[in-house]
Design a protein around this motif. Sequence first.
Motif, mmCIF file in Angstrom:
data_model
loop_
_atom_site.group_PDB
_atom_site.id
_atom_site.type_symbol
_atom_site.label_atom_id
_atom_site.label_comp_id
_atom_site.label_asym_id
_atom_site.label_seq_id
_atom_site.Cartn_x
_atom_site.Cartn_y
_atom_site.Cartn_z
ATOM 1 N N PHE A 122 100.556 -12.446 3.343
ATOM 2 C CA PHE A 122 100.636 -12.839 4.752
ATOM 3 C C PHE A 122 101.130 -14.283 4.874
ATOM 4 C CE2 PHE A 122 98.224 -14.651 8.467
ATOM 5 C CZ PHE A 122 99.058 -14.127 9.444
ATOM 6 N N TRP A 123 100.586 -15.166 4.059
ATOM 7 C CA TRP A 123 100.970 -16.571 4.090
ATOM 8 C C TRP A 123 102.420 -16.756 3.664
ATOM 9 C CZ3 TRP A 123 99.617 -20.206 -0.460
ATOM 10 C CH2 TRP A 123 100.057 -21.501 -0.204
ATOM 11 N N GLN A 124 102.812 -16.122 2.575
ATOM 12 C CA GLN A 124 104.146 -16.344 2.023
ATOM 13 C C GLN A 124 105.244 -15.557 2.735
ATOM 14 O OE1 GLN A 124 104.939 -18.660 -0.441
ATOM 15 N NE2 GLN A 124 102.854 -19.249 0.064
ATOM 16 N N TYR A 125 104.903 -14.391 3.284
ATOM 17 C CA TYR A 125 105.933 -13.537 3.864
ATOM 18 C C TYR A 125 105.639 -13.181 5.313
ATOM 19 C CZ TYR A 125 107.737 -13.306 -0.846
ATOM 20 O OH TYR A 125 108.250 -13.646 -2.066
ATOM 21 N N SER A 126 104.738 -12.222 5.525
ATOM 22 C CA SER A 126 104.499 -11.773 6.893
ATOM 23 C C SER A 126 103.283 -10.858 6.950
ATOM 24 C CB SER A 126 105.716 -10.993 7.414
ATOM 25 O OG SER A 126 105.869 -9.774 6.687
ATOM 26 N N LEU A 127 102.846 -10.586 8.166
ATOM 27 C CA LEU A 127 101.767 -9.622 8.374
ATOM 28 C C LEU A 127 102.200 -8.242 7.891
ATOM 29 C CD1 LEU A 127 98.978 -8.911 9.519
ATOM 30 C CD2 LEU A 127 100.089 -8.561 11.736
ATOM 31 N N GLU A 128 103.454 -7.895 8.135
ATOM 32 C CA GLU A 128 103.963 -6.589 7.693
ATOM 33 C C GLU A 128 103.912 -6.448 6.174
ATOM 34 O OE1 GLU A 128 105.830 -7.653 11.609
ATOM 35 O OE2 GLU A 128 105.576 -8.694 9.711
ATOM 36 N N ALA A 129 104.170 -7.535 5.456
ATOM 37 C CA ALA A 129 104.101 -7.493 3.992
ATOM 38 C C ALA A 129 102.669 -7.211 3.538
ATOM 39 C CB ALA A 129 104.601 -8.810 3.399
ATOM 40 N N ALA A 130 101.692 -7.870 4.172
ATOM 41 C CA ALA A 130 100.283 -7.614 3.841
ATOM 42 C C ALA A 130 99.909 -6.177 4.183
ATOM 43 C CB ALA A 130 99.389 -8.601 4.578
ATOM 44 N N LYS A 138 109.486 -5.346 -1.918
ATOM 45 C CA LYS A 138 109.291 -5.377 -3.375
ATOM 46 C C LYS A 138 107.978 -6.048 -3.729
ATOM 47 C CE LYS A 138 114.203 -5.417 -4.467
ATOM 48 N NZ LYS A 138 115.327 -6.237 -4.938
ATOM 49 N N TRP A 139 107.704 -7.191 -3.119
ATOM 50 C CA TRP A 139 106.447 -7.892 -3.379
ATOM 51 C C TRP A 139 105.258 -7.046 -2.937
ATOM 52 C CZ3 TRP A 139 104.847 -11.678 -6.312
ATOM 53 C CH2 TRP A 139 105.764 -12.612 -6.762
ATOM 54 N N SER A 140 105.358 -6.457 -1.754
ATOM 55 C CA SER A 140 104.254 -5.671 -1.207
ATOM 56 C C SER A 140 103.941 -4.461 -2.072
ATOM 57 C CB SER A 140 104.585 -5.219 0.220
ATOM 58 O OG SER A 140 104.749 -6.339 1.054
ATOM 59 N N LEU A 141 104.971 -3.725 -2.452
ATOM 60 C CA LEU A 141 104.759 -2.543 -3.293
ATOM 61 C C LEU A 141 104.267 -2.949 -4.683
ATOM 62 C CD1 LEU A 141 107.836 -0.400 -2.223
ATOM 63 C CD2 LEU A 141 105.438 -0.083 -1.542
ATOM 64 N N GLY A 142 104.793 -4.053 -5.198
ATOM 65 C CA GLY A 142 104.334 -4.551 -6.500
ATOM 66 C C GLY A 142 102.881 -4.979 -6.471
ATOM 67 N N VAL A 143 102.481 -5.689 -5.414
ATOM 68 C CA VAL A 143 101.087 -6.109 -5.270
ATOM 69 C C VAL A 143 100.188 -4.884 -5.095
ATOM 70 C CG1 VAL A 143 99.468 -7.273 -3.698
ATOM 71 C CG2 VAL A 143 101.534 -8.458 -4.473
ATOM 72 N N GLY A 144 100.635 -3.909 -4.311
ATOM 73 C CA GLY A 144 99.852 -2.685 -4.122
ATOM 74 C C GLY A 144 99.653 -1.934 -5.423
ATOM 75 N N ALA A 145 100.721 -1.795 -6.209
ATOM 76 C CA ALA A 145 100.640 -1.075 -7.488
ATOM 77 C C ALA A 145 99.800 -1.849 -8.501
ATOM 78 C CB ALA A 145 102.042 -0.830 -8.043
ATOM 79 N N ASN A 156 87.046 -6.023 -3.523
ATOM 80 C CA ASN A 156 87.668 -6.262 -2.219
ATOM 81 C C ASN A 156 88.216 -7.675 -2.113
ATOM 82 O OD1 ASN A 156 87.261 -3.727 -0.596
ATOM 83 N ND2 ASN A 156 85.179 -4.104 -1.293
ATOM 84 N N GLY A 157 87.542 -8.626 -2.762
ATOM 85 C CA GLY A 157 88.000 -10.011 -2.724
ATOM 86 C C GLY A 157 89.334 -10.202 -3.419
ATOM 87 N N ILE A 158 89.518 -9.539 -4.552
ATOM 88 C CA ILE A 158 90.799 -9.638 -5.266
ATOM 89 C C ILE A 158 91.939 -9.177 -4.367
ATOM 90 C CG2 ILE A 158 92.181 -8.604 -7.133
ATOM 91 C CD1 ILE A 158 89.574 -8.645 -8.841
ATOM 92 N N MET A 159 91.747 -8.027 -3.751
ATOM 93 C CA MET A 159 92.815 -7.516 -2.894
ATOM 94 C C MET A 159 92.940 -8.341 -1.621
ATOM 95 S SD MET A 159 94.211 -5.479 -4.854
ATOM 96 C CE MET A 159 95.577 -5.240 -3.744
ATOM 97 N N GLY A 160 91.829 -8.840 -1.099
ATOM 98 C CA GLY A 160 91.894 -9.704 0.080
ATOM 99 C C GLY A 160 92.707 -10.966 -0.190
ATOM 100 N N ILE A 161 92.536 -11.532 -1.375
ATOM 101 C CA ILE A 161 93.326 -12.712 -1.751
ATOM 102 C C ILE A 161 94.807 -12.332 -1.867
ATOM 103 C CG2 ILE A 161 93.798 -14.334 -3.645
ATOM 104 C CD1 ILE A 161 90.700 -14.462 -4.023
ATOM 105 N N ALA A 162 95.087 -11.196 -2.479
ATOM 106 C CA ALA A 162 96.482 -10.759 -2.629
ATOM 107 C C ALA A 162 97.124 -10.504 -1.264
ATOM 108 C CB ALA A 162 96.540 -9.493 -3.492
ATOM 109 N N PHE A 163 96.415 -9.820 -0.365
ATOM 110 C CA PHE A 163 96.968 -9.550 0.966
ATOM 111 C C PHE A 163 97.128 -10.848 1.754
ATOM 112 C CE2 PHE A 163 94.458 -5.322 0.629
ATOM 113 C CZ PHE A 163 95.432 -4.766 -0.177
ATOM 114 N N GLY A 164 96.172 -11.764 1.601
ATOM 115 C CA GLY A 164 96.268 -13.050 2.281
ATOM 116 C C GLY A 164 97.451 -13.864 1.798
ATOM 117 N N TRP A 165 97.697 -13.825 0.483
ATOM 118 C CA TRP A 165 98.844 -14.545 -0.065
ATOM 119 C C TRP A 165 100.153 -13.980 0.510
ATOM 120 C CZ3 TRP A 165 103.015 -13.027 -3.081
ATOM 121 C CH2 TRP A 165 103.816 -14.067 -3.563
#
Length: 177
Positions: free
Chosen positions: A147-155, A15-22, A136-145
């Motif tokens: 990864f930190w909060q959930y997992s590599l798979e979530a990023a 849910k978080w991953s798809l929400g961040v992607g959208a 790219n930085g905005i999305m890099g921060i989102a993917f990094g968050w």
Amino acid sequence: MFHTTKSLSFAVEMKWSLGVGAAGAIVLLLLDRLMQQFLPEALQAANNTEPSWLNLLTAMFYGGITEEILMRWGLMSLLVWIAWKGLKQGVTLPSQGIYQGAIVLAALVFGLLHLPATAAIVPLTTVVIIRALLLNGIMGIAFGWLFWQYSLEAAMLAHISFHAFTSVLSGLLARLA
């Protein structure tokens, strides 16, 4: 990485991953539209071409898998480890500030690494560089968050879904224009 997973359910991560992607696709498309008038014509034209399925699949899976392994699991983890050992912050785990700093630095590098592809299309002007670093930085921060909060798979899933949502939304916007 040196963190504990906050979610025991991959459904929550999805849910978080798809929400961040959208959300990322929407925000970046809006920002990109606002910046279009300041970009060189060649970059505007490149941004308005319909991507092929091969380009989309490449972006989704190279970006979603390879870039996340390199940038989050690789670089971000390395930055956290270096800062943790160097600054001696956090007894058993790195501090929150170390993670946040590593997320931002890895996102900056992520943005910088997109510049050679842009330079193949247009000369790197200040506006072109700022655009690449910002988007790219905005999305890099989102993917990094993620990864930190959930997992590599979530990023990875967020990165893949970002490209999918961007492609769909870009196609819809092109048809409406």
